[in-house]
Design a protein around this motif. Structure first.
Motif, PDB file in Angstrom:
ATOM      1  N   HIS A  68      28.247  41.842  40.012  1.00  0.00           N
ATOM      2  CA  HIS A  68      28.918  41.537  38.923  1.00  0.00           C
ATOM      3  C   HIS A  68      29.298  40.091  38.750  1.00  0.00           C
ATOM      4  O   HIS A  68      29.802  39.704  39.653  1.00  0.00           O
ATOM      5  CB  HIS A  68      29.976  42.576  38.684  1.00  0.00           C
ATOM      6  N   SER A  69      29.532  39.656  37.556  1.00  0.00           N
ATOM      7  CA  SER A  69      30.219  38.307  37.151  1.00  0.00           C
ATOM      8  C   SER A  69      31.218  38.459  36.324  1.00  0.00           C
ATOM      9  O   SER A  69      31.528  39.592  35.962  1.00  0.00           O
ATOM     10  CB  SER A  69      29.099  37.504  36.732  1.00  0.00           C
ATOM     11  N   THR A  70      31.831  37.375  36.029  1.00  0.00           N
ATOM     12  CA  THR A  70      32.941  37.353  34.961  1.00  0.00           C
ATOM     13  C   THR A  70      32.469  38.019  33.680  1.00  0.00           C
ATOM     14  O   THR A  70      33.440  38.364  32.646  1.00  0.00           O
ATOM     15  CB  THR A  70      33.603  36.070  34.704  1.00  0.00           C
ATOM     16  N   VAL A  71      31.310  37.901  33.223  1.00  0.00           N
ATOM     17  CA  VAL A  71      30.882  38.593  31.916  1.00  0.00           C
ATOM     18  C   VAL A  71      31.049  40.185  31.884  1.00  0.00           C
ATOM     19  O   VAL A  71      31.306  40.700  30.626  1.00  0.00           O
ATOM     20  CB  VAL A  71      29.530  38.345  31.757  1.00  0.00           C
ATOM     21  N   SER A  72      31.388  40.735  33.207  1.00  0.00           N
ATOM     22  CA  SER A  72      31.867  42.142  33.187  1.00  0.00           C
ATOM     23  C   SER A  72      33.275  42.142  34.004  1.00  0.00           C
ATOM     24  O   SER A  72      34.025  41.374  33.683  1.00  0.00           O
ATOM     25  CB  SER A  72      31.063  43.118  33.469  1.00  0.00           C
ATOM     26  N   ASP A  73      33.080  42.943  35.113  1.00  0.00           N
ATOM     27  CA  ASP A  73      34.352  42.846  35.968  1.00  0.00           C
ATOM     28  C   ASP A  73      34.178  42.186  37.274  1.00  0.00           C
ATOM     29  O   ASP A  73      35.201  42.494  38.275  1.00  0.00           O
ATOM     30  CB  ASP A  73      34.756  44.277  36.176  1.00  0.00           C
ATOM     31  N   GLY A  94      24.892  39.191  28.854  1.00  0.00           N
ATOM     32  CA  GLY A  94      25.261  37.844  28.236  1.00  0.00           C
ATOM     33  C   GLY A  94      25.319  36.810  29.520  1.00  0.00           C
ATOM     34  O   GLY A  94      25.058  35.440  29.496  1.00  0.00           O
ATOM     35  N   GLY A  95      25.508  37.173  30.796  1.00  0.00           N
ATOM     36  CA  GLY A  95      25.261  36.180  31.950  1.00  0.00           C
ATOM     37  C   GLY A  95      23.840  35.978  32.307  1.00  0.00           C
ATOM     38  O   GLY A  95      23.685  35.037  33.343  1.00  0.00           O
ATOM     39  N   ILE A  96      22.883  36.482  31.894  1.00  0.00           N
ATOM     40  CA  ILE A  96      21.577  36.385  32.392  1.00  0.00           C
ATOM     41  C   ILE A  96      20.896  35.188  32.546  1.00  0.00           C
ATOM     42  O   ILE A  96      20.373  34.517  33.388  1.00  0.00           O
ATOM     43  CB  ILE A  96      20.563  37.737  31.807  1.00  0.00           C
ATOM     44  N   SER A 147      35.031  41.550  25.049  1.00  0.00           N
ATOM     45  CA  SER A 147      34.424  42.894  24.559  1.00  0.00           C
ATOM     46  C   SER A 147      34.003  43.779  25.655  1.00  0.00           C
ATOM     47  O   SER A 147      33.567  44.822  25.657  1.00  0.00           O
ATOM     48  CB  SER A 147      33.328  42.555  23.815  1.00  0.00           C
ATOM     49  N   LEU A 148      34.517  43.311  26.872  1.00  0.00           N
ATOM     50  CA  LEU A 148      34.364  43.871  28.087  1.00  0.00           C
ATOM     51  C   LEU A 148      35.442  44.075  29.009  1.00  0.00           C
ATOM     52  O   LEU A 148      35.675  43.659  30.185  1.00  0.00           O
ATOM     53  CB  LEU A 148      33.134  43.562  29.082  1.00  0.00           C
ATOM     54  N   ILE A 149      36.665  44.833  28.385  1.00  0.00           N
ATOM     55  CA  ILE A 149      37.596  45.207  29.371  1.00  0.00           C
ATOM     56  C   ILE A 149      37.437  46.456  30.120  1.00  0.00           C
ATOM     57  O   ILE A 149      37.272  47.330  29.495  1.00  0.00           O
ATOM     58  CB  ILE A 149      39.096  45.472  28.336  1.00  0.00           C
ATOM     59  N   TRP A 163      17.137  38.606  43.915  1.00  0.00           N
ATOM     60  CA  TRP A 163      18.686  38.918  43.317  1.00  0.00           C
ATOM     61  C   TRP A 163      18.356  39.292  41.942  1.00  0.00           C
ATOM     62  O   TRP A 163      17.754  38.936  41.119  1.00  0.00           O
ATOM     63  CB  TRP A 163      19.347  37.678  43.344  1.00  0.00           C
ATOM     64  N   SER A 164      19.272  40.187  41.527  1.00  0.00           N
ATOM     65  CA  SER A 164      19.811  40.501  40.156  1.00  0.00           C
ATOM     66  C   SER A 164      21.015  40.561  39.765  1.00  0.00           C
ATOM     67  O   SER A 164      21.843  41.123  40.581  1.00  0.00           O
ATOM     68  CB  SER A 164      18.989  41.950  39.770  1.00  0.00           C
ATOM     69  N   LEU A 165      21.473  40.121  38.672  1.00  0.00           N
ATOM     70  CA  LEU A 165      22.759  40.178  37.975  1.00  0.00           C
ATOM     71  C   LEU A 165      22.839  41.575  37.337  1.00  0.00           C
ATOM     72  O   LEU A 165      22.089  41.557  36.251  1.00  0.00           O
ATOM     73  CB  LEU A 165      23.062  38.835  37.273  1.00  0.00           C
ATOM     74  N   THR A 166      23.710  42.309  37.492  1.00  0.00           N
ATOM     75  CA  THR A 166      23.714  43.673  36.689  1.00  0.00           C
ATOM     76  C   THR A 166      25.345  43.931  36.127  1.00  0.00           C
ATOM     77  O   THR A 166      25.864  44.865  36.561  1.00  0.00           O
ATOM     78  CB  THR A 166      23.256  44.731  37.741  1.00  0.00           C
ATOM     79  N   ASP A 167      25.597  43.240  35.181  1.00  0.00           N
ATOM     80  CA  ASP A 167      27.013  43.429  34.654  1.00  0.00           C
ATOM     81  C   ASP A 167      27.051  44.882  33.821  1.00  0.00           C
ATOM     82  O   ASP A 167      26.123  45.143  33.485  1.00  0.00           O
ATOM     83  CB  ASP A 167      27.185  42.138  33.719  1.00  0.00           C
TER      84      ASP A 167
END
Ligand code: AMP
Ligand code: MN
Ligand code: MN
Ligand code: MN
Length: 278
Positions: free
Chosen positions: A9-14, A43-45, A130-132, A34-38
């Protein structure tokens, strides 16, 4: 088996690092795929991909979708998706939609037990309004010194039966799989060991997931013990599911498992990347 980390996860989610920082950390920790899986968000892709490419790190786009199945929250990871697919984007948008109201409700419940201002506090820590996530509440309560760490906040306030828990209806399993498939990706049951499903429930989940065309299951994840790597490896073979591997890294210090530090998948499993052009 290569060093693959297909869940983080990145700052695009938690998460607490930007997509570029996560890419750099994955690369420096020896990850080669590697994969980013927010959560519920892609939005972070673009930034993740761009940074990975500049480092020579092989990247596939991913997402972790929140699902309600049999009144339980489960997570489905979508891997090697086309993050611009309209069906996927509208499904994710719909899934994110309820988060703000849920967060307001969590804030009110925490206020009732004597902790005001947590909605504003959590929002201020969210990189994406939009992602709290409950994680943002947890970090805020640690900052306020209500609890010593994120784990204790979940335990005392944010899980079922505790004062700040608000039940929420996420996407259906069928919808999540259909969005992932519309986007050309593979669907993976995330951290199955975390749901504490009784055997018949687990069988029902696996049967339904398979019948809906689900492809994979996380075997090695930061949420599993080494005994569970074996347990879910067996299940992957038994159900003809591809095996996935991912740390579920969120933040340095906070996450137990760092990027790239999981043991590789056992050789007798078929990895989720089997048919990828990598
Ligand atoms: P949410 O999607 O807002 O309900 O938040 C779910 C996120 O909270 C998960 O993805 C984890 O990052 C985090 N989480 C859930 N349970 C725990 C726990 N017991 N301890 C620490 N973090 C947790
Ligand atoms: Mn999370
Ligand atoms: Mn998860
Ligand atoms: Mn996750």
């Amino acid at each position: 088996m290569l060093n693959a980390d297909l869940h983080c996860h990145s700052t695009v989610s938690d998460g607490m690092l930007s997509p570029a920082e996560v890419a750099t950390r994955a690369h420096s920790q020896g990850v080669v795929l590697w994969s980013l899986t927010d959560h519920d968000e892609v939005g972070g892709i673009p930034l993740a991909r761009e940074t990975a490419q500049s480092l020579g790190l092989c990247f596939v786009a991913g997402v972790e979708i929140s699902v309600t199945w049999c009144n339980k929250t489960i997570h489905i990871v979508g891997l090697n998706i086309d993050e611009t697919n309209k069906t996927l984007l509208s499904g994710l948008c719909e899934t994110r939609y309820g988060r703000e109201n849920r967060a307001l409700a969590i804030g009110l419940e925490l206020e009732k037990v004597g902790i005001p201002g947590t909605f504003e506090g959590a929002l201020s820590l969210a990189g994406n309004p939009s992602l709290i996530s409950r994680t943002h509440f947890a970090r805020y309560l640690v900052e306020r010194r209500v609890c010593k760490d994120v784990r204790s906040v979940f335990h005392r306030y944010l899980v079922e039966g505790k004062p700040g828990y608000i039940p929420h209806q996420w996407a259906s399993l069928e919808s999540a799989l259909s969005w992932i498939h519309a986007a050309g990706g593979l669907a993976v049951i995330a951290h199955p060991g975390r749901y504490h499903l009784e055997a018949p429930k687990l069988v029902a989940l696996l049967d339904q997931f398979k019948s809906m065309g689900g492809e994979g299951i996380e075997v090695n994840t930061g949420s599993h013990t080494p005994a569970q790597y074996l347990e879910y490896g067996k299940i992957a073979k038994q159900y003809g599911l591809l095996a996935s591997c991912g740390s579920d890294f969120h933040a340095p210090k906070e996450s137990r498992m760092d990027l790239g530090k999981l043991p590789p998948l056992s050789h007798d499993l078929i990895p989720i990347w089997r048919d990828w052009m990598i």
